[in-house]
Design a protein around this motif. Structure first.
Motif, short mmCIF file in Angstrom:
data_model
loop_
_atom_site.label_atom_id
_atom_site.label_comp_id
_atom_site.label_asym_id
_atom_site.label_seq_id
_atom_site.Cartn_x
_atom_site.Cartn_y
_atom_site.Cartn_z
N ARG A 278 0.17 -2.66 -30.72
CA ARG A 278 -0.17 -2.62 -29.31
C ARG A 278 -1.65 -2.31 -29.19
N CYS B 162 -7.75 -6.31 -35.25
CA CYS B 162 -7.28 -7.48 -34.49
C CYS B 162 -6.63 -8.52 -35.39
N CYS C 164 -3.39 -3.07 -26.05
CA CYS C 164 -3.77 -2.87 -24.66
C CYS C 164 -2.48 -2.65 -23.86
N GLU C 165 -2.65 -2.36 -22.59
CA GLU C 165 -1.45 -2.24 -21.75
C GLU C 165 -1.46 -3.33 -20.69
N THR C 166 -2.31 -4.34 -20.89
CA THR C 166 -2.57 -5.28 -19.79
C THR C 166 -2.36 -6.74 -20.16
N ARG D 255 -12.90 -6.30 -30.98
CA ARG D 255 -13.89 -5.38 -30.42
C ARG D 255 -15.11 -5.22 -31.30
N ASN E 230 -3.67 -8.53 -22.42
CA ASN E 230 -4.95 -9.21 -22.58
C ASN E 230 -5.44 -9.41 -24.01
N CYS E 231 -4.94 -8.62 -24.98
CA CYS E 231 -5.66 -8.58 -26.25
C CYS E 231 -5.10 -9.49 -27.33
#
Ligand SMILES: Cc1cc2nc3c(=O)[nH]c(=O)nc-3n(C[C@H](O)[C@H](O)[C@H](O)COP(=O)(O)OP(=O)(O)OC[C@H]3O[C@@H](n4cnc5c(N)ncnc54)[C@H](O)[C@@H]3O)c2cc1C
Ligand code: FES
Ligand code: FES
Lengths: 155, 270
Positions: free
Chosen positions: A36, A98, A38-40, A131, A42-43
């Motif tokens: 995990r 990533c 992100c919480e959105t 990132r 998006n990643c």
């Protein structure tokens, strides 16, 4: 609720909560490459294949996977290793956090389009955030990998 | 993320509709938007067993089932041929392929989000929604309606002869758009749909005398000014209302020039 999922080729029945996310399901079954980030939504770090299509496992319920096949990096070792080792040798990444989502989506891209252009690569991988690398290293790594494959196939 | 006490994969639309009449029950589409919420859902209603994840094509229309994903409309050759690639152009920057393999057309249209690229592009087309109880109504009308407990079954895009173009501006590639704009040239009408103002997309029909002028940079700019004068704009953290108004003039102008280009390409193919 009971669901039957074919996880990395193995059919199994599990009792899950109705709101359990697929990411938590696969991790609970030992697939720790799936992370995990992100919480959105998006990643792209949590990418798995659901019936062979890349999806965000953080954004789909385990219940939706009932009757379907789910594949994680653990189930793709052979297909993944050539590319993953190649990009590692190229120094294409930095911390590597990533990497699992990136490798999964590169595999999905190459299955759909075995010889993508630079623009097609950028478009397909736009949902995989990194990132630290600034993407240049990853792009160069993929292009070099494709070049190596092309030359090898010509021999 | 919301919590859900029950999950039911329904066997019929009637079952889904009955369950959906209770306020604490919710239909889940791709779940991407819902996941951002923190509420408690009594029963999550899953439509995925109803074979609504299809795009059906006839001589007259495309019928896009509510569970068809954004990736399906992005990669559908005929739908993109009909819309001059505008559908693909509209959805290709929505987060990523993995996201678009989940997000549904039904959730996108039912949500009627201000920022929606999907609503913007489908609104320029001759589109309707099929609602389980209310039946078929034009998308432009549906976009203005209040939220209710009906079920969006499909989106119907009629193959009315037209050429399309699509433009959007984003602060960064996969972010929500700052402005969205679709243009459609029908035999007797020029329709512009502008969204993310930041309110939801609205269609503007260009007056005949302007729409029928010879298309060049000056005409396209005049149409841009006309469109901006017909719409309202607001500010949010992505852009100011004044900037959006200016962008509308620019994007509409470019979209009209692209329409003209698409027309030339079509002629040279004949
Ligand atoms: C991080 C993020 C970035 C995004 N960026 C963009 C963007 O740049 N451009 C863009 O256009 N969109 C964007 N979106 C929106 C996205 O594309 C979808 O439109 C959105 O997620 C809704 O689709 P869904 O399938 O996920 O619906 P859900 O989240 O499952 O549902 C949304 C709502 O619709 C209801 N619903 C779902 N299906 C039906 C149905 N058949 N009948 C009745 N009600 C229904 C649900 O109950 C819920 O209220 C973004 C969303 C997120 C989360
Ligand atoms: S964890 Fe970031 S997209 Fe799934
Ligand atoms: S290499 Fe560090 S996040 Fe990508």
């Amino acid at each position: 609720m009971l669901i039957t999922v074919t996880l990395n080729g193995k059919k199994q029945q599990s009792d899950v909560e109705p709101d359990m996310l697929l990411i938590d399901f696969v991790r609970a079954h030992g697939c720790l490459s799936v992370k995990r980030g992100c919480e959105t939504s998006n990643c792209g770090l949590c990418t798995v294949f659901l019936d062979d299509k890349p999806v965000l496992s953080c954004s789909v319920l385990a219940a939706r996977a009932d009757g379907k096949s789910v594949t994680t990096l653990e189930g793709l070792q052979e297909e993944a290793s050539e590319f993953a080792e190649f990009v590692a040798d190229q120094g294409a990444e930095q911390c590597g956090f990533c990497n699992p989502g990136f490798v999964m989506n590169v595999i999905a891209m190459l299955r759909e389009n075995p010889d993508p252009s630079e623009e097609e690569i950028k478009e397909y991988l736009a949902g995989n955030l990194c990132r630290c690398s600034g993407y240049e290293g990853q792009l160069r790594g993929i292009l070099n990998f494709l070049d190596m494959r092309r030359r090898r196939d010509q021999i | 993320m919301f919590s859900a006490a029950n999950y039911i994969k329904v066997k019929s639309l009637e079952e889904a509709w009955q369950l959906n009449q209770k306020r604490s029950n919710k239909i889940i589409g791709g779940m991407l938007w819902m996941k951002m919420g923190k509420g408690r859902i009594q029963t999550a209603i899953d439509l995925s067993g109803l074979e609504l994840d299809r795009i059906e094509e006839t001589d007259e229309y495309f019928k896009i089932g509510c569970m068809a994903t954004l990736r399906m409309i992005e990669t559908h050759p005929e739908l993109n041929r009909y819309t001059s690639g505008a559908v693909r152009e509209a959805v290709k920057n929505i987060v990523g392929v993995q996201f678009r393999n989940l997000a549904t057309v039904g959730g996108s249209i039912f949500g009627r989000y201000g920022f929606s690229d999907v609503l913007t592009v489908l609104m320029a087309a001759d589109s309707s929604v099929e609602l389980y109880k209310r039946g078929i109504i034009p998308l432009r009308e549906f976009a203005e309606m209040k939220y209710d407990n009906d079920i969006l079954v499909s989106v119907i895009v009629r193959k009315t002869p037209a050429r399309f173009s699509y433009m959007s501006v984003r602060n960064s590639k996969t972010d929500f758009p700052v402005l969205t704009c679709a243009a459609a040239r029908y035999e007797n009408e020029l329709i512009l749909s502008v969204g993310a103002r930041p309110s939801r997309a609205k269609a503007v029909s260009v007056p005949e005398e302007l729409a029928n002028k010879m298309m060049n940079e000056d005409t396209a700019a005049e149409i841009g000014r006309y469109a901006a004068s017909q719409l309202s704009f607001g500010s949010n953290l992505r852009a100011s209302g004044a900037y959006r108004r200016h962008l509308t003039e620019v994007l509409v102008k470019r979209a009209c020039m692209k329409l003209a280009e698409n027309g030339e390409e079509e002629k040279s193919c004949l």
